[in-house]
Motif scaffolding. Structure first.
Motif, PDB file in Angstrom:
ATOM      1  N   PHE A 115       3.074   3.431 -23.210  1.00 15.62           N
ATOM      2  CA  PHE A 115       4.098   4.456 -23.610  1.00 15.62           C
ATOM      3  C   PHE A 115       3.740   5.971 -23.227  1.00 15.62           C
ATOM      4  O   PHE A 115       4.715   6.614 -23.092  1.00 15.62           O
ATOM      5  CB  PHE A 115       4.013   4.424 -25.264  1.00 15.62           C
ATOM      6  N   LEU A 168      12.029   5.115 -22.584  1.00 16.08           N
ATOM      7  CA  LEU A 168      11.506   5.034 -23.655  1.00 16.08           C
ATOM      8  C   LEU A 168      12.039   5.339 -24.721  1.00 16.08           C
ATOM      9  O   LEU A 168      12.035   4.877 -26.004  1.00 16.08           O
ATOM     10  CB  LEU A 168      10.062   5.401 -23.622  1.00 16.08           C
ATOM     11  N   GLY A 191       5.692   6.066 -20.229  1.00 12.88           N
ATOM     12  CA  GLY A 191       6.964   6.177 -20.477  1.00 12.88           C
ATOM     13  C   GLY A 191       7.396   7.632 -20.813  1.00 12.88           C
ATOM     14  O   GLY A 191       8.452   8.169 -20.681  1.00 12.88           O
ATOM     15  N   LYS A 236      13.387   0.476 -21.260  1.00 15.80           N
ATOM     16  CA  LYS A 236      13.310   2.045 -20.590  1.00 15.80           C
ATOM     17  C   LYS A 236      14.773   2.481 -20.792  1.00 15.80           C
ATOM     18  O   LYS A 236      15.732   1.629 -21.179  1.00 15.80           O
ATOM     19  CB  LYS A 236      12.826   1.973 -19.396  1.00 15.80           C
ATOM     20  N   VAL A 253       6.307  -0.413 -21.796  1.00 10.80           N
ATOM     21  CA  VAL A 253       7.612   0.161 -21.688  1.00 10.80           C
ATOM     22  C   VAL A 253       8.335  -0.537 -20.437  1.00 10.80           C
ATOM     23  O   VAL A 253       7.178  -0.763 -19.466  1.00 10.80           O
ATOM     24  CB  VAL A 253       7.905   1.782 -21.389  1.00 10.80           C
TER      25      VAL A 253
END
Length: 383
Positions: free
Chosen positions: A355, A110, A358, A108, A136
């Motif tokens: 994702f 992302l 994220g 992280k 993530v």
């Protein structure tokens, strides 16, 4: 040694510094404490400098090395690419890996921008249709006490959430003589305390409550504008040193956040409190095996915050470790992350946070910066 009845998950890791060491430990340790459906294999680690990456491979337990991340993505003996590099490289590596049919674990935040995060989320969605998944790494949600807090909120033990408060306090930049690093350059890090540690605060708030932020009002500050370079001279700091912002969750709760790398004496202090219509929860990472729980339904004679030692086999993750009362540490959160990721991949399921999750956090970070740029004006966050 790989268990004969378990398929292998061959991992290629890009980056081998702080996060690379934490991830390496997790890949080695998870199958020794959790009954995983796949056996992780540390196939190859990549770094820019041959001598350094060779040293890292020897220390951290990797079988082979590369000096170009593209070679990791191309290798037939890699099933998953683990990205532990600065944020400006995440999108290129992750998208290439997904398009090559590799699962991805990415540190992280992302990405450095919403546009990059959107491209990564779109690539992950396309890959998921082919059975290739991306996650993530927001590791603090896998602290057993935090996972228990999420469980209690989901069970309705605090009622309707009304307030959320999160602080993430560090002090490693308080000395103006602390040298310049990539984390202080916008082109590499994207943002400062906001993306580095504020992202964790946002994830914790949304994970524990099960709700999302819909808008923010923010302030940022850079206290030291220039830092010394290791070889002499100085360079300009182009990210924030600290951020504070208000927010509203989609369930109506008010939220307050603070992230700083200038809180003298606070090495890595994360504090979370949730107040609801029927009770409250409080967590402090400096006492990470404890969750404070207030049950508002108890009679006044006995009501009060209860100190729950989160080390019992009934608690999240802890049954795989030591007898009750024997606490866990920071490194265990990464082991839990590997255990959850491997289990999801073996089941053909999307691991969390995805994702898409994220990207949602990236949109919060972007809204915070836009709000701060307009002197704390209220800024909506796109759904």
């Amino acid at each position: 040694m790989t268990a004969p009845d378990r398929p292998r998950l061959r991992v290629g890791m890009v980056g081998h510094a702080f996060m690379g060491a934490a991830h390496s430990h997790a890949w080695r340790t998870a199958p020794r404490f959790f009954d995983l459906p796949m056996e992780p294999e540390l196939a190859v680690v990549a770094g820019r400098h041959a001598a350094r990456v060779a040293d890292a491979a020897g220390r951290l337990g990797w079988a082979d090395t590369e000096t170009d991340w593209r070679r990791v993505v191309e290798r037939d003996d890699v099933d998953l690419v683990d990205i532990c590099t600065p944020g400006d490289t995440h999108a290129e590596i992750a998208i290439a890996a997904l398009e090559a049919g590799k699962h991805v674990l990415c540190e992280k935040p992302l990405a450095n921008t919403v546009a990059e995060a959107e491209a990564m989320a779109e690539a992950a969605e396309r890959a998921a249709a082919r059975g290739v998944f991306a996650m993530v790494g927001y590791s603090y949600r896998r602290v057993p006490a935090v996972a228990l807090a999420r469980r209690l909120v989901a069970q309705g033990r605090v009622g309707s959430v009304r307030h959320v408060r999160v602080q993430y306090l560090q002090d490693w930049l308080t000395d103006p003589a602390t040298p310049m690093s990539w984390r202080l350059r916008r082109e590499q890090a994207g943002s400062g305390a906001l993306g580095d540690i504020g992202a964790h605060a946002v994830d914790l708030a949304q994970f524990v409550t099960g709700e999302r932020l819909t808008g923010v009002s923010a302030l940022t500050e850079t206290f030291v504008g220039e830092r010394p370079l290791p070889g002499g001279g100085t360079d300009r700091v182009t990210v924030d040193d600290a951020v504070a912002f208000l927010g509203r969750l989609d369930g109506g709760a008010l939220a307050t956040f603070e992230a700083t790398r200038f809180a003298a004496g606070r090495r890595n202090a994360i504090r979370l409190e949730v107040n609801g219509s029927a009770g409250s929860l409080a967590f402090d990472f400096e006492d990470m095996n404890v969750l404070q729980f207030f049950d508002g339904t108890e009679p006044p004679e006995t009501a009060g915050f209860r100190r729950v030692l989160v080390t019992d086999p009934a608690h999240p993750y802890t049954g795989a470790w030591w007898p009750p009362g024997h606490g866990l540490g920071y490194d265990h959160t990464f082991v839990h992350q590997v255990a959850d990721l491997v289990s999801a991949l073996a089941a053909g399921e999307q691991p969390a946070p995805s994702f898409a999750d994220g990207l949602a956090i990236q949109r919060v970070l972007d809204a915070v910066e836009r709000s701060a740029g307009h002197r704390s004006i209220w800024t909506e966050i796109p759904a």
